[in-house]
Structures are given as structure tokens and as C-alpha cells.
Design a protein around this motif. Structure first.
Motif, PDB file in Angstrom:
ATOM      1  N   LEU A   1      47.667  43.130  51.157  1.00  0.00           N
ATOM      2  CA  LEU A   1      48.122  43.761  49.916  1.00  0.00           C
ATOM      3  C   LEU A   1      47.585  42.937  48.751  1.00  0.00           C
ATOM      4  O   LEU A   1      48.179  41.935  48.357  1.00  0.00           O
ATOM      5  CB  LEU A   1      49.652  43.817  49.873  1.00  0.00           C
ATOM      6  CG  LEU A   1      50.281  44.598  48.722  1.00  0.00           C
ATOM      7  CD1 LEU A   1      49.996  46.096  48.859  1.00  0.00           C
ATOM      8  CD2 LEU A   1      51.786  44.356  48.659  1.00  0.00           C
TER       9      LEU A   1
ATOM     10  N   ARG B   1      56.450  50.368  52.942  1.00  0.00           N
ATOM     11  CA  ARG B   1      56.078  51.696  52.446  1.00  0.00           C
ATOM     12  C   ARG B   1      54.577  51.950  52.604  1.00  0.00           C
ATOM     13  O   ARG B   1      54.155  53.063  52.948  1.00  0.00           O
ATOM     14  CB  ARG B   1      56.481  51.833  50.983  1.00  0.00           C
ATOM     15  CG  ARG B   1      57.984  51.779  50.741  1.00  0.00           C
ATOM     16  CD  ARG B   1      58.333  52.061  49.294  1.00  0.00           C
ATOM     17  NE  ARG B   1      59.767  51.988  49.069  1.00  0.00           N
ATOM     18  CZ  ARG B   1      60.357  52.380  47.933  1.00  0.00           C
ATOM     19  NH1 ARG B   1      59.614  52.873  46.951  1.00  0.00           N
ATOM     20  NH2 ARG B   1      61.660  52.288  47.788  1.00  0.00           N
ATOM     21  N   GLU B   2      53.783  50.923  52.358  1.00  0.00           N
ATOM     22  CA  GLU B   2      52.335  51.080  52.493  1.00  0.00           C
ATOM     23  C   GLU B   2      51.930  51.259  53.947  1.00  0.00           C
ATOM     24  O   GLU B   2      50.954  51.951  54.247  1.00  0.00           O
ATOM     25  CB  GLU B   2      51.615  49.884  51.869  1.00  0.00           C
ATOM     26  CG  GLU B   2      51.703  49.848  50.339  1.00  0.00           C
ATOM     27  CD  GLU B   2      51.031  51.050  49.706  1.00  0.00           C
ATOM     28  OE1 GLU B   2      49.790  51.063  49.581  1.00  0.00           O
ATOM     29  OE2 GLU B   2      51.756  52.015  49.353  1.00  0.00           O
TER      30      GLU B   2
ATOM     31  N   HIS C   1      43.596  48.247  46.996  1.00  0.00           N
ATOM     32  CA  HIS C   1      44.956  48.580  47.416  1.00  0.00           C
ATOM     33  C   HIS C   1      45.136  48.181  48.877  1.00  0.00           C
ATOM     34  O   HIS C   1      44.216  47.668  49.515  1.00  0.00           O
ATOM     35  CB  HIS C   1      45.226  50.070  47.208  1.00  0.00           C
ATOM     36  CG  HIS C   1      45.130  50.507  45.783  1.00  0.00           C
ATOM     37  ND1 HIS C   1      46.012  50.080  44.815  1.00  0.00           N
ATOM     38  CD2 HIS C   1      44.238  51.320  45.141  1.00  0.00           C
ATOM     39  CE1 HIS C   1      45.691  50.612  43.649  1.00  0.00           C
ATOM     40  NE2 HIS C   1      44.609  51.365  43.822  1.00  0.00           N
ATOM     41  N   ALA C   2      46.325  48.380  49.401  1.00  0.00           N
ATOM     42  CA  ALA C   2      46.659  47.933  50.755  1.00  0.00           C
ATOM     43  C   ALA C   2      45.651  48.432  51.775  1.00  0.00           C
ATOM     44  O   ALA C   2      45.229  49.590  51.744  1.00  0.00           O
ATOM     45  CB  ALA C   2      48.061  48.419  51.118  1.00  0.00           C
TER      46      ALA C   2
ATOM     47  N   ARG D   1      49.815  54.234  43.722  1.00  0.00           N
ATOM     48  CA  ARG D   1      49.994  53.070  44.580  1.00  0.00           C
ATOM     49  C   ARG D   1      50.824  52.014  43.863  1.00  0.00           C
ATOM     50  O   ARG D   1      50.887  51.974  42.622  1.00  0.00           O
ATOM     51  CB  ARG D   1      48.637  52.469  44.968  1.00  0.00           C
ATOM     52  CG  ARG D   1      47.681  53.452  45.611  1.00  0.00           C
ATOM     53  CD  ARG D   1      48.209  54.039  46.901  1.00  0.00           C
ATOM     54  NE  ARG D   1      48.136  53.096  48.013  1.00  0.00           N
ATOM     55  CZ  ARG D   1      47.071  52.934  48.802  1.00  0.00           C
ATOM     56  NH1 ARG D   1      45.977  53.653  48.585  1.00  0.00           N
ATOM     57  NH2 ARG D   1      47.105  52.080  49.800  1.00  0.00           N
TER      58      ARG D   1
ATOM     59  N   ARG E   1      52.026  54.776  54.770  1.00  0.00           N
ATOM     60  CA  ARG E   1      50.905  55.479  54.150  1.00  0.00           C
ATOM     61  C   ARG E   1      49.618  55.307  54.966  1.00  0.00           C
ATOM     62  O   ARG E   1      48.787  56.208  55.047  1.00  0.00           O
ATOM     63  CB  ARG E   1      50.685  54.951  52.732  1.00  0.00           C
ATOM     64  CG  ARG E   1      49.639  55.695  51.916  1.00  0.00           C
ATOM     65  CD  ARG E   1      49.241  54.896  50.691  1.00  0.00           C
ATOM     66  NE  ARG E   1      50.400  54.585  49.875  1.00  0.00           N
ATOM     67  CZ  ARG E   1      50.845  55.330  48.869  1.00  0.00           C
ATOM     68  NH1 ARG E   1      50.252  56.470  48.600  1.00  0.00           N
ATOM     69  NH2 ARG E   1      51.896  54.954  48.163  1.00  0.00           N
TER      70      ARG E   1
END
Length: 280
Positions: A176, A274-275, A163-164, A216, A278
Motif C-alpha cells: 500500500l 478493504r483493498e 495504489h494497492a 481509492r 478489491r
């Protein structure tokens, strides 16, 4: 959950499968289909009401600037796919930097957008290119979507995060990676030839698993030539390459319509934003 919908914009003859049988010096003499095929993708997305990111070769932008402008005018993100599909691990850091600059100039001139996203041809950022993310960060890119976290005969970085993640200490650059699915316990990429060849349910499950089990976003990719069953056939290409390139081209458009209807999709830069929150 917003998932990243992406298109790698290149001609049918610029793929890695044909690089040993079609010389770059012959490219301009071959049947160009990228405008028509990408136009068909844009129409499909318009019908479905989705936005996406078009990782586009600078070579394409320099020859078909109106196509790139059409992508931008439709509200999609234009991002870089490098200049002419050379894999990153075939370059050194200086060559990579030059490739990035040449592609970015053509893409920004054609689109009127600032280019902040990058995808390496054939997901060719891996353990052989420890300098690549650093160069991207220094050149002002906000994200890369250049890693396939698996082992494949053409690409892959099996030890990378799924994931990112932030690959450069002290930088805001985000990697990403492409989302993986499982077939009989073997990881495959959710997109491209795997999506054409295998039942769509495999990709649907992979997207749902990323969203629901992992919390995710998923990242999906394909190429405009993959919806073109009428493209020329390269008779002297290796059999394995021909099977990968030409299988089930006629089924691709219908499968794409089903995929975009079943999940929430958007531009990759929106997913990255958005990531980034996070990862703070």
C-alpha cells in the motif's frame, strides 16, 4: 472512503538526515523525546476521535515498552518500522529477515498484538530490493506500506503502482504505497516534511483526488518529532538536512488537526482489508 493514517515512531536523532553526523553508539546518551512526542500524538488523535497505525522501531519498543502498550491500549495498530532505521537497500535478504525478526519480537512483547504490517525506514523498498517483498510474505506479513512511487534524492520507486498491489505472485501480501500530491507538476509524498513545508490545501486536494477521482484510499504519514519545535538542534548537520528537519515544526500540530477533521481516517490494516477485497 477510509484513508490510512500512519505515524512512523522514531526518535528525533534516528532520521536519515542525521545519520552521517550522529553515530548509533551515541543514541542512548542523547535527549530522548519519543515518549513525550508520541504521547502528544496519541492525545491529538483522542481529541479528534481517530485511530491510526503506529509503525514503530523495535529499538524504541525495547526501551519504552509502556509507550507501545499505551498505543495498543488506545485501539491503534502497532506495526513494524524495522529495528533501528537501517534502510532496506543497505541489507541483503538474510540481513533484512534478521532485522524483521528482531523488531517483531520487541513489538509483540511490548504491545501484546500480532505484528502483521511493515513500513521500511525512509520508504527504502524499491528496485534495488527485488527480494524484500518475498521475505515479508515468507515471514507472514499481511501488508507493507514501504513504497513511495516517485523519484527523490533519498528514496523512491518511480515505476511502481500508485495504489494497492500484490507484489508477490501467489501471496496475499499487499503493498500500500504512500499517496502522492502534485506541486507545479512535480510529485511529492503526502506527509512528513512536505506536509509541514507546503500549504495544507495541497494534501487535502491529493486525498480528495485519490478518493473521488481514483476511487481509492489515501495514505498519510508523519513522525512524532515533527510536532516538537523544542527538540535539540544538530549544528553540524548539512544545511539541506536542517531545513528539511526543522522547518515549520511549530505549525505541524495545527495542520494535523485540520487534516484529520476534513477526511475519514483509520488504521492502515483496516484500509488494507478493504483493498484486499478489491484485489480479489
Amino acid at each position: 472512503m477510509l484513508n490510512g493514517l500512519s505515524v512512523d515512531v522514531e526518535e528525533w536523532f534516528q532520521v536519515g538526515a542525521f545519520e552521517r553526523v550522529i553515530a548509533k553508539s551515541d543514541w542512548d546518551s542523547l535527549d530522548s523525546r519519543v515518549e513525550a512526542n508520541t504521547g502528544a500524538v496519541l492525545d491529538l488523535f483522542a481529541e479528534s476521535g481517530v485511530k491510526a497505525t503506529f509503525f514503530t522501531l523495535g529499538w524504541v519498543a525495547a526501551r519504552y515498552p509502556k509507550l507501545v502498550q499505551r498505543i495498543a491500549d488506545a485501539g491503534h495498530e502497532v506495526a513494524s518500522h524495522g529495528w533501528d532505521h537501517d534502510r532496506v537497500f543497505t541489507m541483503d535478504a538474510a540481513g533484512f529477515r534478521a532485522d524483521l525478526a528482531r523488531a517483531r519480537a520487541a513489538l509483540e512483547d511490548a504491545s501484546g498484538q500480532r505484528i502483521t504490517g511493515y513500513r521500511a525506514p525512509s520508504f527504502s523498498i524499491d528496485q534495488r530490493t527485488p527480494w524484500a517483498h518475498q521475505v515479508l510474505a515468507e515471514e507472514g506479513y499481511l501488508y507493507s506500506s514501504s513504497v513511495a512511487p516517485l523519484k527523490h534524492d533519498h528514496y523512491g520507486w518511480a515505476g511502481s503502482p500508485r495504489h494497492a498491489w500484490r507484489p508477490v505472485a501467489g501471496s496475499d501480501l499487499i503493498e500500500l504505497p504512500i499517496t502522492l500530491a502534485d506541486v507545479a507538476g512535480r510529485p511529492i509524498a503526502t506527509g512528513g516534511g512536505f506536509f509541514r513545508l507546503f500549504p495544507a490545501a495541497i494534501t487535502h486536494r491529493a486525498v480528495a483526488r485519490a478518493n473521488d477521482a481514483d476511487g481509492r484510499p489515501a495514505v498519510f504519514y508523519f513522525h512524532p518529532w515533527e510536532i516538537d519545535p523544542g527538540q535539540p538542534h544538530v549544528a553540524d548537520a548539512p544545511l539541506k538536512s536542517k531545513l528539511r528537519h526543522y522547518s515549520r515544526l511549530g505549525a505541524m500540530a495545527g495542520k494535523l488537526r485540520g487534516l484529520v477533521a476534513r477526511h475519514e481516517w483509520g488504521r492502515v490494516d483496516a484500509v488494507v482489508a478493504r483493498e484486499a477485497e478489491r484485489l480479489q
